[in-house]
Design an enzyme around this catalytic site. Structure first.
Site, PDB file in Angstrom:
ATOM      1  N   PHE A 117     -14.628  63.985  19.600  1.00  0.00           N
ATOM      2  CA  PHE A 117     -14.393  63.180  20.801  1.00  0.00           C
ATOM      3  C   PHE A 117     -13.067  62.445  20.627  1.00  0.00           C
ATOM      4  CE2 PHE A 117     -17.266  61.501  24.310  1.00  0.00           C
ATOM      5  CZ  PHE A 117     -17.818  62.734  24.604  1.00  0.00           C
ATOM      6  N   GLN A 230     -11.362  50.538  31.895  1.00  0.00           N
ATOM      7  CA  GLN A 230     -11.070  51.902  31.431  1.00  0.00           C
ATOM      8  C   GLN A 230     -10.971  52.890  32.585  1.00  0.00           C
ATOM      9  OE1 GLN A 230     -13.903  54.377  28.777  1.00  0.00           O
ATOM     10  NE2 GLN A 230     -12.095  53.962  27.558  1.00  0.00           N
ATOM     11  N   HIS A 232     -10.942  56.851  33.152  1.00  0.00           N
ATOM     12  CA  HIS A 232     -11.225  58.097  32.433  1.00  0.00           C
ATOM     13  C   HIS A 232     -10.199  59.139  32.842  1.00  0.00           C
ATOM     14  CE1 HIS A 232     -13.332  61.522  30.765  1.00  0.00           C
ATOM     15  NE2 HIS A 232     -14.187  60.690  30.189  1.00  0.00           N
ATOM     16  N   LEU A 242     -17.494  62.623  37.008  1.00  0.00           N
ATOM     17  CA  LEU A 242     -16.951  62.730  35.659  1.00  0.00           C
ATOM     18  C   LEU A 242     -16.983  64.163  35.128  1.00  0.00           C
ATOM     19  CD1 LEU A 242     -15.955  60.981  33.208  1.00  0.00           C
ATOM     20  CD2 LEU A 242     -18.231  61.358  32.282  1.00  0.00           C
ATOM     21  N   GLU A 245     -15.498  64.057  28.406  1.00  0.00           N
ATOM     22  CA  GLU A 245     -14.538  64.239  27.321  1.00  0.00           C
ATOM     23  C   GLU A 245     -15.008  65.356  26.387  1.00  0.00           C
ATOM     24  OE1 GLU A 245     -12.817  60.521  26.061  1.00  0.00           O
ATOM     25  OE2 GLU A 245     -13.331  61.014  24.005  1.00  0.00           O
ATOM     26  N   ARG A 276      -8.724  57.491  25.498  1.00  0.00           N
ATOM     27  CA  ARG A 276      -8.690  57.646  26.953  1.00  0.00           C
ATOM     28  C   ARG A 276      -7.516  56.942  27.615  1.00  0.00           C
ATOM     29  NH1 ARG A 276     -15.174  57.050  27.917  1.00  0.00           N
ATOM     30  NH2 ARG A 276     -15.578  59.140  27.175  1.00  0.00           N
ATOM     31  N   HIS A 341     -13.727  54.071  35.024  1.00  0.00           N
ATOM     32  CA  HIS A 341     -14.893  54.615  34.344  1.00  0.00           C
ATOM     33  C   HIS A 341     -15.766  53.569  33.655  1.00  0.00           C
ATOM     34  CE1 HIS A 341     -17.319  57.545  32.238  1.00  0.00           C
ATOM     35  NE2 HIS A 341     -16.954  57.088  31.058  1.00  0.00           N
ATOM     36  N   ARG A 376     -12.247  51.458  25.019  1.00  0.00           N
ATOM     37  CA  ARG A 376     -13.454  51.961  24.357  1.00  0.00           C
ATOM     38  C   ARG A 376     -13.303  53.444  24.025  1.00  0.00           C
ATOM     39  NH1 ARG A 376     -17.847  55.000  26.016  1.00  0.00           N
ATOM     40  NH2 ARG A 376     -17.440  54.862  28.250  1.00  0.00           N
TER      41      ARG A 376
HETATM   42  C1  LIG Z   1     -20.577  59.533  34.574  1.00  0.00           C
HETATM   43  C2  LIG Z   1     -20.635  58.742  33.304  1.00  0.00           C
HETATM   44  C3  LIG Z   1     -20.766  59.401  32.086  1.00  0.00           C
HETATM   45  C4  LIG Z   1     -20.805  58.671  30.897  1.00  0.00           C
HETATM   46  N1  LIG Z   1     -20.931  59.344  29.719  1.00  0.00           N
HETATM   47  C5  LIG Z   1     -20.998  58.636  28.563  1.00  0.00           C
HETATM   48  C6  LIG Z   1     -21.186  59.295  27.329  1.00  0.00           C
HETATM   49  O1  LIG Z   1     -21.318  60.518  27.255  1.00  0.00           O
HETATM   50  N2  LIG Z   1     -21.219  58.553  26.207  1.00  0.00           N
HETATM   51  C7  LIG Z   1     -21.107  57.193  26.229  1.00  0.00           C
HETATM   52  O2  LIG Z   1     -21.170  56.566  25.173  1.00  0.00           O
HETATM   53  N3  LIG Z   1     -20.959  56.540  27.397  1.00  0.00           N
HETATM   54  C8  LIG Z   1     -20.904  57.230  28.563  1.00  0.00           C
HETATM   55  N4  LIG Z   1     -20.767  56.554  29.747  1.00  0.00           N
HETATM   56  C9  LIG Z   1     -20.880  55.093  29.757  1.00  0.00           C
HETATM   57  C10 LIG Z   1     -22.344  54.690  29.611  1.00  0.00           C
HETATM   58  O3  LIG Z   1     -23.156  55.668  30.214  1.00  0.00           O
HETATM   59  C11 LIG Z   1     -22.646  53.355  30.261  1.00  0.00           C
HETATM   60  O4  LIG Z   1     -21.710  52.401  29.842  1.00  0.00           O
HETATM   61  C12 LIG Z   1     -24.045  52.878  29.863  1.00  0.00           C
HETATM   62  O5  LIG Z   1     -24.996  53.878  30.109  1.00  0.00           O
HETATM   63  C13 LIG Z   1     -24.420  51.597  30.598  1.00  0.00           C
HETATM   64  O6  LIG Z   1     -25.765  51.320  30.336  1.00  0.00           O
HETATM   65  P1  LIG Z   1     -26.387  49.921  30.752  1.00  0.00           P
HETATM   66  O7  LIG Z   1     -27.796  49.963  30.326  1.00  0.00           O
HETATM   67  O8  LIG Z   1     -25.522  48.832  30.252  1.00  0.00           O
HETATM   68  O9  LIG Z   1     -26.264  49.888  32.346  1.00  0.00           O
HETATM   69  P2  LIG Z   1     -26.777  50.894  33.475  1.00  0.00           P
HETATM   70  O10 LIG Z   1     -27.322  52.151  32.961  1.00  0.00           O
HETATM   71  O11 LIG Z   1     -25.658  50.966  34.455  1.00  0.00           O
HETATM   72  O12 LIG Z   1     -27.992  50.109  34.125  1.00  0.00           O
HETATM   73  C14 LIG Z   1     -27.821  48.922  34.864  1.00  0.00           C
HETATM   74  C15 LIG Z   1     -29.170  48.483  35.386  1.00  0.00           C
HETATM   75  O13 LIG Z   1     -29.065  47.189  35.951  1.00  0.00           O
HETATM   76  C16 LIG Z   1     -29.744  47.125  37.182  1.00  0.00           C
HETATM   77  N5  LIG Z   1     -29.092  46.059  37.965  1.00  0.00           N
HETATM   78  C17 LIG Z   1     -27.769  45.835  38.130  1.00  0.00           C
HETATM   79  N6  LIG Z   1     -27.568  44.724  38.854  1.00  0.00           N
HETATM   80  C18 LIG Z   1     -28.791  44.226  39.145  1.00  0.00           C
HETATM   81  C19 LIG Z   1     -29.241  43.085  39.859  1.00  0.00           C
HETATM   82  N7  LIG Z   1     -28.390  42.209  40.398  1.00  0.00           N
HETATM   83  N8  LIG Z   1     -30.572  42.905  39.982  1.00  0.00           N
HETATM   84  C20 LIG Z   1     -31.468  43.776  39.437  1.00  0.00           C
HETATM   85  N9  LIG Z   1     -31.081  44.867  38.731  1.00  0.00           N
HETATM   86  C21 LIG Z   1     -29.763  45.073  38.586  1.00  0.00           C
HETATM   87  C22 LIG Z   1     -29.638  48.521  37.758  1.00  0.00           C
HETATM   88  O14 LIG Z   1     -30.689  48.771  38.653  1.00  0.00           O
HETATM   89  C23 LIG Z   1     -29.745  49.373  36.479  1.00  0.00           C
HETATM   90  O15 LIG Z   1     -31.117  49.597  36.187  1.00  0.00           O
HETATM   91  C24 LIG Z   1     -20.712  57.266  30.934  1.00  0.00           C
HETATM   92  C25 LIG Z   1     -20.589  56.611  32.150  1.00  0.00           C
HETATM   93  C26 LIG Z   1     -20.526  57.337  33.319  1.00  0.00           C
HETATM   94  C27 LIG Z   1     -20.323  56.591  34.603  1.00  0.00           C
END
Ligand SMILES: Cc1cc2nc3c(=O)[nH]c(=O)nc-3n(C[C@H](O)[C@H](O)[C@H](O)COP(=O)(O)OP(=O)(O)OC[C@H]3O[C@@H](n4cnc5c(N)ncnc54)[C@H](O)[C@@H]3O)c2cc1C
Length: 565
Positions: A117, A230, A232, A242, A245, A276, A341, A376
């Site tokens: 990566f 960031q 992407h 997306l 990578e 990135r 991203h 990141r």
């Molecule tokens: C397309 C894509 C591909 C990616 N691929 C990778 C990868 O391969 N490897 C890697 O390391 N990272 C990757 N990332 C980054 C990584 O996936 C995310 O940073 C990470 O999954 C975020 O997880 P989280 O639990 O912090 O938030 P999220 O999974 O975004 O969850 C947020 C939660 O908060 C809730 N929420 C938000 N606001 C409120 C509110 N006001 N009230 C109630 N609920 C709320 C939502 O309902 C949701 O359940 C990728 C990101 C994207 C966009």
């Protein structure tokens, strides 16, 4: 009144990891504005990093090299103790996920497969084809059901209730019933994800409005390093879905309209696998120089990988290309362009995920414990969510067992809920006014045009003025309908306030930071300046204004040097 010991806000990976690691003797619930399996974590494709050292050539990896790559990738803005903590815990975290049932892809012989990566000196990204987030989220969700974690889905948290520096709970908008009400909690963990939707082009889900970050800010918790956004390098041209990578990790080339692998001019040794920030800038520079296709995109060429490898390792990418661009990457290069991203900045917390408000914790993309610094590395965010989600759950449990209840918390919570109700009534009672979706379109345009990959003082100053003008327009918003159930307009109005706060903080931080570091590239200050800027930006909401301060970066083993790839 609903009352919990630990209230986790967010059903993505960080939230579920926090819920699962909380003490089972305590009352734990997860609130999510959508069903947990629709959280953005489900879209993660390429993988999750850990120094397992499973290379077929027998070379050995170490968590120390993982930490070094993370710190170098961060352009030395990471707090080195926190980066080390994450990388050291990574190895156990992956085996735990494996034992919980995550179906990782395998090398022949059965060990967990790992791919190269960006910015990594070793192929250490574990994956499940190109659907890594999906399989981990589903596994953690199943485990949460098994452990009988309580879920409140389609509830939007609108306010954090804090009194005398202590967190008492939240106010929610229950979409299913159309009700506004308080939820009491002895400890609250925010795991609310990123804010990608403040940009026009983003790989983020439509729900990623970042309201959790804004709510914490209004609750008195500072936001840290928000100027680091960031972009992407490779999102599908026009659609901005997306293209992982992992596609470059598997050997994909980036090519301009002259047929050149132009990365040789920007990162001669790492080429397509430079971090990135560097690859995204290189792509945008090529497009701006006129070396793009249709003046808008470049090509990601996978054809030489062959049909079998593409189908096995990148099936989701192939499907996305066929469904959304009408092309098969086995035969045709993929048109790509950079898109927002990830948010390196976020709610200011320490390595125990604790904030300056007693009982309030944050983990995952909404939080900033300073691991990713100014940029990141791919595969480090999924890792961050599982490692720090877990720490947040454990720390909140320890806190709850020791804290004393605030006597009049129910009354305070009811008062706060009433204030929120009055706001909704105000929006409903106006016959005319601004429409929030139009304001959102304007905000996205400002961020994309003025606070993007390349930044300069004039643009940033103008962006700040225009965001502040939008704030005035926001005061006049009204709601068209009268039904409170499932009103997306109400959700958007609540969240838009946070989006205004976030964009103001991002822009202010970017304007003040007169240097180039990681993802923050200033056309008028093109060099990194450690003498003046090796520090974190903190922005606090005080008396209705953002107030900026700074704090030092923890440097342990690795002295900041110029980043070369
Ligand atoms: C397309 C894509 C591909 C990616 N691929 C990778 C990868 O391969 N490897 C890697 O390391 N990272 C990757 N990332 C980054 C990584 O996936 C995310 O940073 C990470 O999954 C975020 O997880 P989280 O639990 O912090 O938030 P999220 O999974 O975004 O969850 C947020 C939660 O908060 C809730 N929420 C938000 N606001 C409120 C509110 N006001 N009230 C109630 N609920 C709320 C939502 O309902 C949701 O359940 C990728 C990101 C994207 C966009």
């Amino acid at each position: 009144m609903i009352s919990q010991d630990i209230l986790v806000v967010g059903g993505g990976l960080a939230g579920l990891a926090a819920a699962l690691s909380s003490d089972p003797q305590l009352k734990v619930a997860v609130i999510s504005k959508v069903h947990p399996l629709r959280s953005h974590s489900v879209a993660a494709q390429g993988g999750i990093n850990a120094a397992l050292g499973n290379t077929p050539d027998g070379r050995d990896d170490s968590w120390e090299s993982h930490a070094f790559d993370t710190i170098k990738g961060s352009d030395y803005l990471a707090d080195q103790d926190v980066a080390e903590l994450m990388c050291e815990k990574a190895i156990t975290a992956i085996y735990e996920l494996e034992h919980l049932g995550v179906p990782f892809s395998r090398f022949p012989g059965g060990v967990i497969a790992q791919r190269p990566f960006g910015g990594a000196g070793f192929p250490r990204t574990c994956y499940a084809a190109d659907r890594t987030g999906l399989v981990i989220l589903h596994t953690l969700f199943e485990q949460s059901i098994k452990k009988q974690v309580r879920f409140y889905n389609e509830w939007l948290v609108t306010r954090l209730v804090v009194r005398d520096g202590k967190c008492l709970g939240v106010v929610v908008y229950d979409l299913t019933k159309g009700e506004i009400m308080p939820v009491k909690a002895r400890s609250v963990i925010f795991a609310t994800g990123g804010y990608g939707r403040v940009y026009q082009r983003t790989t983020n889900a439509y729900i990623n409005h970042g309201s959790g970050i804004g709510i914490a800010y209004r609750g008195g918790v500072p936001l840290k390093d928000m100027e680091f956004v960031q972009f992407h390098p490779t999102s599908l041209y026009g659609k901005n879905i997306l293209i992982t990578e992992g596609a470059r990790g598997e050997g994909g080339y980036l090519v301009n309209n002259k047929g050149e692998r132009f990365m040789a001019d920007y990162a001669p040794s790492a080429m397509e696998l430079a971090p990135r920030d560097i690859v995204a800038r290189a792509i945008q520079t090529e497009i701006d120089k006129g070396n793009g296709f249709e003046g808008q995109c470049l090509h990601l060429d996978l054809r030489h990988l062959g049909e079998a490898k593409i189908k096995k390792r990148l099936p989701g990418i192939r499907e996305i290309c066929i469904d959304f661009a009408g092309l098969d990457p086995v035969e045709t290069p993929i048109p790509i362009q950079p898109a927002q991203h990830y948010s390196m900045g976020g709610i200011d917390v320490d390595k125990k995920c604790a904030s300056c408000v007693e009982g309030f914790y944050a983990a995952g993309e909404c939080a900033c414990m300073s691991i990713h610094g100014a940029n990141r590395l791919g595969g480090n965010s999924l890792l961050d969510t599982v490692v720090f989600g877990r720490i947040a759950g454990e720390e909140a449990s320890n806190y709850v067992k020791e804290c004393e209840e605030t006597g009049d918390s129910e009354k305070i919570l009811l008062d706060e809920a009433l204030k929120v109700k009055r706001r909704v009534e105000e929006w409903m009672n106006k016959d005319s006014g601004e429409k929030v979706h139009k304001l959102l379109i304007r905000l996205k345009a400002i961020m994309s045009d003025k606070v993007g990959i390349f930044r300069e003082k004039r643009d940033l100053t103008e962006a700040l003025e225009r965001i502040r003008a939008l704030r005035e327009d926001y005061k006049r918003v009204n709601i068209s309908g009268s039904c409170l159930r499932y009103s997306q307009e109400i959700v958007n109005i609540f969240e838009f306030e946070s989006m205004l706060d976030l964009t103001e903080v991002i822009t202010l931080g970017a304007l003040n930071r007169e240097e180039t570091r990681g993802s923050h590239f200033r056309l008028d200050f093109r060099k990194r300046n450690d003498r003046d800027w090796l520090k974190h930006t903190l922005v606090t909401w005080k008396e209705g204004e953002p107030q900026v301060s700074y704090k030092g970066v923890t440097i342990n083993k690795y002295k900041p040097v110029e980043r070369k790839y």
